[in-house]
Design an enzyme around this catalytic site. Structure first.
Site, PDB file in Angstrom:
ATOM      1  N   HIS A  65     131.757  14.407  10.541  1.00 53.46           N
ATOM      2  CA  HIS A  65     131.203  15.815  10.176  1.00 53.46           C
ATOM      3  C   HIS A  65     132.564  16.385   9.822  1.00 53.46           C
ATOM      4  O   HIS A  65     133.702  15.946   9.929  1.00 53.46           O
ATOM      5  CB  HIS A  65     130.663  16.426  10.961  1.00 53.46           C
ATOM      6  CG  HIS A  65     131.271  16.631  12.369  1.00 53.46           C
ATOM      7  ND1 HIS A  65     131.455  15.623  13.483  1.00 53.46           N
ATOM      8  CD2 HIS A  65     132.016  17.520  12.757  1.00 53.46           C
ATOM      9  CE1 HIS A  65     132.061  16.326  14.471  1.00 53.46           C
ATOM     10  NE2 HIS A  65     132.615  17.278  13.929  1.00 53.46           N
ATOM     11  N   HIS A  74     125.239  17.017  14.893  1.00 53.32           N
ATOM     12  CA  HIS A  74     125.722  17.768  13.664  1.00 53.32           C
ATOM     13  C   HIS A  74     126.382  16.929  12.555  1.00 53.32           C
ATOM     14  O   HIS A  74     127.008  16.092  12.782  1.00 53.32           O
ATOM     15  CB  HIS A  74     126.655  18.783  14.021  1.00 53.32           C
ATOM     16  CG  HIS A  74     127.812  18.672  14.707  1.00 53.32           C
ATOM     17  ND1 HIS A  74     127.894  17.958  15.671  1.00 53.32           N
ATOM     18  CD2 HIS A  74     129.068  19.125  14.224  1.00 53.32           C
ATOM     19  CE1 HIS A  74     129.280  17.775  15.840  1.00 53.32           C
ATOM     20  NE2 HIS A  74     129.868  18.608  15.225  1.00 53.32           N
ATOM     21  N   HIS A 109     138.269  21.218  10.694  1.00 50.27           N
ATOM     22  CA  HIS A 109     138.669  19.991  11.068  1.00 50.27           C
ATOM     23  C   HIS A 109     137.805  18.855  10.347  1.00 50.27           C
ATOM     24  O   HIS A 109     136.524  19.060  10.022  1.00 50.27           O
ATOM     25  CB  HIS A 109     138.783  19.748  12.525  1.00 50.27           C
ATOM     26  CG  HIS A 109     137.447  19.773  13.201  1.00 50.27           C
ATOM     27  ND1 HIS A 109     136.950  20.741  13.723  1.00 50.27           N
ATOM     28  CD2 HIS A 109     136.303  18.766  13.358  1.00 50.27           C
ATOM     29  CE1 HIS A 109     135.614  20.416  14.630  1.00 50.27           C
ATOM     30  NE2 HIS A 109     135.451  19.160  13.898  1.00 50.27           N
ATOM     31  N   HIS A 156     133.206  19.081  25.016  1.00 49.74           N
ATOM     32  CA  HIS A 156     132.622  20.368  24.373  1.00 49.74           C
ATOM     33  C   HIS A 156     131.099  20.606  25.354  1.00 49.74           C
ATOM     34  O   HIS A 156     130.439  19.682  25.803  1.00 49.74           O
ATOM     35  CB  HIS A 156     131.970  19.880  22.908  1.00 49.74           C
ATOM     36  CG  HIS A 156     133.152  20.168  22.049  1.00 49.74           C
ATOM     37  ND1 HIS A 156     133.762  21.005  21.815  1.00 49.74           N
ATOM     38  CD2 HIS A 156     133.394  19.029  20.916  1.00 49.74           C
ATOM     39  CE1 HIS A 156     135.142  20.481  20.864  1.00 49.74           C
ATOM     40  NE2 HIS A 156     134.327  19.478  20.483  1.00 49.74           N
ATOM     41  N   TYR A 193     141.680  16.993  19.672  1.00 46.06           N
ATOM     42  CA  TYR A 193     141.993  17.463  18.381  1.00 46.06           C
ATOM     43  C   TYR A 193     143.500  17.287  18.169  1.00 46.06           C
ATOM     44  O   TYR A 193     144.273  17.635  18.954  1.00 46.06           O
ATOM     45  CB  TYR A 193     141.626  19.037  18.360  1.00 46.06           C
ATOM     46  CG  TYR A 193     140.093  19.332  18.230  1.00 46.06           C
ATOM     47  CD1 TYR A 193     139.436  19.368  17.088  1.00 46.06           C
ATOM     48  CD2 TYR A 193     139.308  19.532  19.256  1.00 46.06           C
ATOM     49  CE1 TYR A 193     138.081  19.525  16.807  1.00 46.06           C
ATOM     50  CE2 TYR A 193     137.876  19.552  19.256  1.00 46.06           C
ATOM     51  CZ  TYR A 193     137.580  19.700  17.737  1.00 46.06           C
ATOM     52  OH  TYR A 193     136.104  19.983  17.945  1.00 46.06           O
ATOM     53  N   GLU A 240     139.853  15.582  14.334  1.00 46.54           N
ATOM     54  CA  GLU A 240     139.108  15.454  15.660  1.00 46.54           C
ATOM     55  C   GLU A 240     138.719  13.888  15.779  1.00 46.54           C
ATOM     56  O   GLU A 240     138.090  13.031  14.898  1.00 46.54           O
ATOM     57  CB  GLU A 240     137.851  16.159  15.868  1.00 46.54           C
ATOM     58  CG  GLU A 240     137.170  15.961  17.134  1.00 46.54           C
ATOM     59  CD  GLU A 240     135.852  16.709  17.057  1.00 46.54           C
ATOM     60  OE1 GLU A 240     135.231  16.916  18.340  1.00 46.54           O
ATOM     61  OE2 GLU A 240     135.076  16.754  16.353  1.00 46.54           O
TER      62      GLU A 240
END
Length: 308
Positions: A153, A198, A213, A245, A254, A264
């Protein structure tokens, strides 16, 4: 989830300042597989478990950032239907001919209200993942570096978050999975076209077209820790992590490519179904939402972007 429209992220084209330096980072350190170089000097790469010819394109330029992010759609009929729907929504839409990117079919390019360029395509040449389809092994031999599984993503910054969320949910059929809100104001939106936490995410921020990112999947927390070892061994600039997270539950680290684009690598985030409720984080708890362990943000993570 029924796969009838936009299927998944297909690729990202990144601008880098030194193409060969970038290849060492993405191929040798992150473990993407180089599959092609075209007559424009662009370099094509893929995660080891991706079937299509490429998922990352590197283009040398004077400034870093994201040229575009592309999504694969079900078929050409879907592609032309979505092109019409995007025009009706009010997007600037352009058809990119087959072969402009080698091994990729015709693309529909549009500009989201946040100022980011996105594309849709239906066809891309098959490359395979180095494993036979009969009696396959769990992974191919000869993998390098962090052994990135796939491009997963992008997270982008832009001003008109509301219209971009409307575009992706009402026109492209994405599902809102998680969000950060400050009262009635949506600060961040995480959107999926699959069962992943996501496939693209938007943060409300001044200025159009910024990349926060590009993210790549690993398999386990142990592989995230191994990535951290490689980051130190190769003196790769680190942003933050390894950590977890709150949003998406991903286990993450990261860091930056040599041009300043943030990368990431992560593992084991959450999954969603069409009836999964939207998860909401409030602004007063944003530190825990982003970095669940430390519960606070660092200035670099919030402020450093590339692009417009």
């Amino acid at each position: 989830m029924s796969m009838t429209g936009v299927l998944r992220p297909g690729h990202v084209q990144l601008r880098v300042l030194d193409i060969e330096e970038a290849v060492v980072h993405y191929r040798d350190y992150m473990g993407l597989i180089e599959t092609h170089r075209d007559d424009q000097g662009r370099i094509y790469l893929k995660g080891w478990d991706e079937q299509d010819w490429f998922s990352v394109v590197l283009r040398e330029a004077d400034d870093a950032g994201m040229d575009h992010m592309a999504f694969k759609v079900l078929d050409e009929e879907t592609l032309w239907r979505l092109q019409s729907d995007l025009k009706k929504f009010g997007c600037d839409v352009e058809r990119i001919p087959e072969g402009e990117l080698d091994h990729c079919g015709e693309r529909v390019r549009f500009v989201a209200p946040t100022g980011h360029v996105f594309e849709l395509y239906a066809n891309k040449d098959h490359h395979g993942n180095g494993i036979p389809t009969t009696n396959p092994a769990p992974w191919p031999e000869g993998l390098k570096g962090m052994q990135a599984v796939r491009f997963d993503h992008c997270l982008v910054y832009g001003e008109d978050l509301d219209a971009s969320v409307k575009l992706f949910t009402e026109v492209l059929g994405f599902q809102l999975t998680e969000q950060i809100v400050d009262g009635d104001l949506q600060l961040a939106a995480f959107l999926t076209c699959s069962m992943k936490a996501h496939d693209v995410a938007f943060i409300r921020q001044e200025g159009p077209g910024k990349l926060h990112h590009a993210s790549f999947l690993l398999k386990t927390w142990e592989e995230v820790l191994r990535a951290a070892d490689i980051i130190s061994m190769k003196d790769i600039p680190i942003d933050i992590g390894p950590t977890r997270h709150g949003l998406t539950r991903g286990q993450t680290i990261y860091f930056f490519d040599p041009s300043g684009n943030r990368n990431e690598v992560f593992a084991e985030d959450s999954h969603v179904y069409p009836d999964t409720p939207v998860l909401t984080w409030t602004a007063d708890n944003i530190g825990q939402a982003i970095f669940y362990h430390s519960r606070e943000l660092n200035e670099r993570f919030m402020g450093v972007t590339t692009g417009a």
